[in-house]
Design a protein around this motif. Structure first.
Motif, PDB file in Angstrom:
ATOM      1  N   ALA A 200       0.845  -1.187   0.000  1.00  0.00           N
ATOM      2  CA  ALA A 200       0.000   0.000   0.000  1.00  0.00           C
ATOM      3  C   ALA A 200       0.881   1.237   0.000  1.00  0.00           C
ATOM      4  CB  ALA A 200      -0.926   0.009   1.212  1.00  0.00           C
ATOM      5  N   SER A 201       0.459   2.266  -0.732  1.00  0.00           N
ATOM      6  CA  SER A 201       1.251   3.489  -0.862  1.00  0.00           C
ATOM      7  C   SER A 201       0.502   4.695  -0.298  1.00  0.00           C
ATOM      8  CB  SER A 201       1.593   3.744  -2.338  1.00  0.00           C
ATOM      9  OG  SER A 201       2.404   2.699  -2.845  1.00  0.00           O
ATOM     10  N   SER A 202       1.250   5.619   0.275  1.00  0.00           N
ATOM     11  CA  SER A 202       0.689   6.815   0.901  1.00  0.00           C
ATOM     12  C   SER A 202       1.650   7.974   0.712  1.00  0.00           C
ATOM     13  CB  SER A 202       0.466   6.587   2.402  1.00  0.00           C
ATOM     14  OG  SER A 202      -0.280   5.420   2.661  1.00  0.00           O
ATOM     15  N   ARG A 203       1.132   9.168   0.949  1.00  0.00           N
ATOM     16  CA  ARG A 203       1.963  10.376   0.918  1.00  0.00           C
ATOM     17  C   ARG A 203       1.917  11.031   2.288  1.00  0.00           C
ATOM     18  NH1 ARG A 203      -0.041  15.206   0.149  1.00  0.00           N
ATOM     19  NH2 ARG A 203      -1.819  14.437  -1.062  1.00  0.00           N
ATOM     20  N   TYR A 204       3.092  11.423   2.786  1.00  0.00           N
ATOM     21  CA  TYR A 204       3.109  12.174   4.028  1.00  0.00           C
ATOM     22  C   TYR A 204       2.421  13.527   3.803  1.00  0.00           C
ATOM     23  CZ  TYR A 204       6.333   8.896   6.260  1.00  0.00           C
ATOM     24  OH  TYR A 204       6.897   7.781   6.818  1.00  0.00           O
ATOM     25  N   LEU A 205       1.631  13.914   4.780  1.00  0.00           N
ATOM     26  CA  LEU A 205       0.924  15.194   4.686  1.00  0.00           C
ATOM     27  C   LEU A 205       1.914  16.347   4.611  1.00  0.00           C
ATOM     28  CD1 LEU A 205      -1.956  16.426   4.759  1.00  0.00           C
ATOM     29  CD2 LEU A 205      -1.697  16.588   7.245  1.00  0.00           C
ATOM     30  N   ARG A 206       2.985  16.228   5.395  1.00  0.00           N
ATOM     31  CA  ARG A 206       4.064  17.217   5.393  1.00  0.00           C
ATOM     32  C   ARG A 206       5.373  16.485   5.647  1.00  0.00           C
ATOM     33  NH1 ARG A 206       0.092  19.518   8.916  1.00  0.00           N
ATOM     34  NH2 ARG A 206      -1.097  21.158   7.841  1.00  0.00           N
ATOM     35  N   SER A 207       6.474  17.189   5.510  1.00  0.00           N
ATOM     36  CA  SER A 207       7.774  16.594   5.797  1.00  0.00           C
ATOM     37  C   SER A 207       7.831  16.121   7.247  1.00  0.00           C
ATOM     38  CB  SER A 207       8.892  17.616   5.565  1.00  0.00           C
ATOM     39  OG  SER A 207      10.109  17.169   6.139  1.00  0.00           O
ATOM     40  N   CYS A 208       8.412  14.936   7.459  1.00  0.00           N
ATOM     41  CA  CYS A 208       8.560  14.428   8.831  1.00  0.00           C
ATOM     42  C   CYS A 208       9.447  15.347   9.664  1.00  0.00           C
ATOM     43  CB  CYS A 208       9.156  13.021   8.805  1.00  0.00           C
ATOM     44  SG  CYS A 208       8.072  11.786   8.054  1.00  0.00           S
ATOM     45  N   PHE A 212       9.703  19.432  13.970  1.00  0.00           N
ATOM     46  CA  PHE A 212      10.619  20.167  14.841  1.00  0.00           C
ATOM     47  C   PHE A 212      10.502  21.676  14.662  1.00  0.00           C
ATOM     48  CE2 PHE A 212      12.575  15.960  14.139  1.00  0.00           C
ATOM     49  CZ  PHE A 212      12.424  15.489  15.444  1.00  0.00           C
ATOM     50  N   SER A 213       9.717  22.095  13.691  1.00  0.00           N
ATOM     51  CA  SER A 213       9.410  23.518  13.549  1.00  0.00           C
ATOM     52  C   SER A 213       7.930  23.783  13.800  1.00  0.00           C
ATOM     53  CB  SER A 213       9.812  24.021  12.154  1.00  0.00           C
ATOM     54  OG  SER A 213       9.160  23.284  11.142  1.00  0.00           O
ATOM     55  N   GLY A 214       7.247  22.797  14.409  1.00  0.00           N
ATOM     56  CA  GLY A 214       5.875  22.999  14.845  1.00  0.00           C
ATOM     57  C   GLY A 214       4.793  22.557  13.886  1.00  0.00           C
ATOM     58  N   GLU A 215       5.140  21.875  12.798  1.00  0.00           N
ATOM     59  CA  GLU A 215       4.129  21.424  11.849  1.00  0.00           C
ATOM     60  C   GLU A 215       3.574  20.061  12.257  1.00  0.00           C
ATOM     61  OE1 GLU A 215       6.095  21.375   8.064  1.00  0.00           O
ATOM     62  OE2 GLU A 215       5.495  23.429   7.614  1.00  0.00           O
ATOM     63  N   ASN A 216       2.258  19.953  12.351  1.00  0.00           N
ATOM     64  CA  ASN A 216       1.638  18.664  12.614  1.00  0.00           C
ATOM     65  C   ASN A 216       1.924  17.728  11.442  1.00  0.00           C
ATOM     66  OD1 ASN A 216       0.370  19.548  15.053  1.00  0.00           O
ATOM     67  ND2 ASN A 216      -1.149  20.619  13.800  1.00  0.00           N
ATOM     68  N   ASN A 217       2.057  16.444  11.747  1.00  0.00           N
ATOM     69  CA  ASN A 217       2.370  15.507  10.672  1.00  0.00           C
ATOM     70  C   ASN A 217       1.228  14.526  10.469  1.00  0.00           C
ATOM     71  OD1 ASN A 217       2.737  13.953  12.975  1.00  0.00           O
ATOM     72  ND2 ASN A 217       4.488  12.839  12.147  1.00  0.00           N
ATOM     73  N   GLY A 218       1.260  13.861   9.345  1.00  0.00           N
ATOM     74  CA  GLY A 218       0.206  12.913   9.022  1.00  0.00           C
ATOM     75  C   GLY A 218       0.496  12.202   7.733  1.00  0.00           C
ATOM     76  N   SER A 219      -0.508  11.484   7.251  1.00  0.00           N
ATOM     77  CA  SER A 219      -0.321  10.632   6.085  1.00  0.00           C
ATOM     78  C   SER A 219      -1.644  10.490   5.352  1.00  0.00           C
ATOM     79  CB  SER A 219       0.178   9.253   6.551  1.00  0.00           C
ATOM     80  OG  SER A 219       0.596   8.470   5.475  1.00  0.00           O
ATOM     81  N   VAL A 220      -1.558  10.424   4.023  1.00  0.00           N
ATOM     82  CA  VAL A 220      -2.737  10.311   3.167  1.00  0.00           C
ATOM     83  C   VAL A 220      -2.560   9.099   2.271  1.00  0.00           C
ATOM     84  CG1 VAL A 220      -4.123  11.429   1.388  1.00  0.00           C
ATOM     85  CG2 VAL A 220      -3.016  12.828   3.151  1.00  0.00           C
ATOM     86  N   GLN A 221      -3.477   8.143   2.337  1.00  0.00           N
ATOM     87  CA  GLN A 221      -3.366   6.954   1.501  1.00  0.00           C
ATOM     88  C   GLN A 221      -3.730   7.254   0.048  1.00  0.00           C
ATOM     89  OE1 GLN A 221      -6.062   4.301   3.560  1.00  0.00           O
ATOM     90  NE2 GLN A 221      -4.363   3.183   4.485  1.00  0.00           N
ATOM     91  N   LEU A 222      -3.021   6.598  -0.863  1.00  0.00           N
ATOM     92  CA  LEU A 222      -3.398   6.605  -2.264  1.00  0.00           C
ATOM     93  C   LEU A 222      -4.311   5.410  -2.539  1.00  0.00           C
ATOM     94  CD1 LEU A 222       0.031   7.280  -4.034  1.00  0.00           C
ATOM     95  CD2 LEU A 222      -1.548   8.917  -3.010  1.00  0.00           C
ATOM     96  N   ASP A 226      -4.586   3.930  -8.257  1.00  0.00           N
ATOM     97  CA  ASP A 226      -3.946   5.171  -8.685  1.00  0.00           C
ATOM     98  C   ASP A 226      -2.666   4.804  -9.447  1.00  0.00           C
ATOM     99  OD1 ASP A 226      -2.232   7.478  -8.729  1.00  0.00           O
ATOM    100  OD2 ASP A 226      -3.360   8.337  -7.071  1.00  0.00           O
ATOM    101  N   PRO A 227      -2.457   5.335 -10.641  1.00  0.00           N
ATOM    102  CA  PRO A 227      -1.241   5.001 -11.402  1.00  0.00           C
ATOM    103  C   PRO A 227       0.045   5.281 -10.629  1.00  0.00           C
ATOM    104  CG  PRO A 227      -2.816   6.122 -12.814  1.00  0.00           C
ATOM    105  CD  PRO A 227      -3.370   6.197 -11.422  1.00  0.00           C
ATOM    106  N   PHE A 228       0.039   6.333  -9.787  1.00  0.00           N
ATOM    107  CA  PHE A 228       1.255   6.626  -9.030  1.00  0.00           C
ATOM    108  C   PHE A 228       1.493   5.574  -7.950  1.00  0.00           C
ATOM    109  CE2 PHE A 228       4.131   9.118  -6.308  1.00  0.00           C
ATOM    110  CZ  PHE A 228       5.014   9.574  -7.273  1.00  0.00           C
TER     111      PHE A 228
END
Length: 393
Positions: A200-208, A212-222, A226-228
């Motif tokens: 299964a493939s996914s894209r990180y919502l933001r850089s991991c 450390f600069s305060g951005e919440n992290n997460g993941s979005v499944q493809l 999906d061809p990608f």
């Protein structure tokens, strides 16, 4: 007959439920106290399990009484010592050389470069190795320990001021430097074994590193159609062609997608992905990654994954510790929220220590990655707006 030694990390793993046909032949040494250990052949909670050799000693002693057929672990930091025990006892499974190639990021990149592009990198023995690398590649440069995980202890040097600040820290001898790669990062999560294939493939919502600069992290499944996603699955196969792989294992691959449409290798681990990845996989595919990987690694069958396309895919976003005392809101009031969970084990004023740090997380569902991302951002906004500051102690 199967007789399995386990060095366990996952605090929520339920071995009797995962191994109903073999629980009385499991000998579990655990980093965390497990809630259900009924019927196991042996169970011990081991304080500081990751750093003390006690599990190795006891597994070898137990093997004298009744030989083990397999030794397994769900923990990346135990892969090498478990591999050494297998070799000492003549058991099947991942070898020490293979474990090292999935643990040491400099070795890993040398191996992966046989079949796929990787960012330029260098192992750092002394500080001048870093300055030489910067002179050759330019800024920005990523510096990180070769065997660390969860984005711990990573530095991004974007200019000379960052280099000077980095030079004021104690030098450590387990570092490497690599070229900074632009573009979103994807992750591919797989369990592969005899007659078993789940990818299964996914894209990180933001850089991991953004945590450390305060951005919440997460993941979005493809979506799997999906061809990608198909391109990423093929990429995983090319990466694994470069490695010595065990007969059965889980894999967590991270790969950059550059603005020039190139896939560039970041890292691969021979384990189940962390953070919310197992939760999302169960929600979309009904696959328990830990159960499948650990059973296959024990020579036991795992329920085959469905081949039907899922009706929906899922995503998650984790709200970072704020570094100040806050009261968390309840579940976001949207019908498409799949799950909401508060971390009861963290202090209200905790700070972010690694990419899996969180105060709470929410998972959402949607028909495709675009809808899931839109809903994640809406849920994140609602949660951040409803955080309530508490008086400092």
């Amino acid at each position: 007959m199967t007789n399995v030694a386990v060095i366990n990390y996952g605090p929520r793993l339920d071995y009797p439920a995962m191994f109903p046909d073999a629980k009385d032949r499991l000998h579990v040494f655990s980093h965390h106290e497990l809630k259900n250990t009924e019927g196991l052949a042996h169970y011990e909670y081991v304080e500081n399990c990751e750093t003390v050799p006690y599990p190795e000693l006891m597994i070898r002693r137990l093997a004298r009484e009744k030989p083990f057929t397999h030794i397994i672990t769900d923990n990346e930091y135990d892969l090498e010592r478990v591999a050494r025990m297998r070799e000492d006892l003549g058991l099947p499974g991942q070898s020490s050389a293979s474990a090292l190639s999935f643990r040491d990021k400099s070795v890993m990149k040398r191996v992966a470069a046989r079949t796929v592009p990787t960012a330029r990198f260098a192992r750092l023995e002394v500080f001048t190795d870093l300055t030489d690398f910067i002179e050759a590649t330019g800024y920005p440069v990523v510096v990180k320990p070769v065997k660390q995980g969860g984005s711990r202890d990573i530095s991004v040097l974007r200019g000379d001021d960052d280099l000077v600040a980095f030079s004021r820290r104690p030098w450590r001898e387990d570092l490497m430097a690599e070229e900074f790669v632009e573009g979103p990062m994807y992750h591919v999560d797989a369990v592969l074994g005899p007659g078993y294939r789940f990818v299964a493939s996914s894209r990180y919502l933001r850089s991991c590193l953004g945590v450390f600069s305060g951005e919440n992290n997460g993941s979005v499944q493809l979506r799997p159609d999906d061809p990608f996603a198909k391109r990423l699955e093929e990429y995983l196969d090319r990466v694994l062609e470069a490695f010595e792989v065990p007969e059965a294992s889980a894999y967590h691959l991270e790969v950059f997608h550059t603005p020039g449409d190139e896939l560039v290798f970041c890292e691969i681990a021979a384990r189940v992905g962390g953070d919310r990845i197992p939760v999302l996989t169960r929600a979309t595919y009904g696959v328990d990654l830990h159960t499948a990987a650990l059973r296959l690694s024990s020579g036991l069958p795992a329920d085959p994954p469905t081949t039907a396309a899922p009706a929906e895919v899922h995503g998650s976003v984790s709200i970072l510790p704020q570094g100040r005392p806050v009261r968390l809101p309840g579940r976001p009031p949207f019908e498409w929220v799949h799950h909401y969970e508060v971390n009861e084990q963290i202090a209200p004023d905790a700070v972010t220590l690694h990419s899996a740090s969180y105060l709470c997380f929410v998972t959402v569902r949607g028909r495709d990655a675009a809808e899931v991302e839109e809903r994640l951002l809406q849920a994140e906004t609602w949660l951040m707006e409803h955080l309530e500051d508490l008086p400092s102690a």
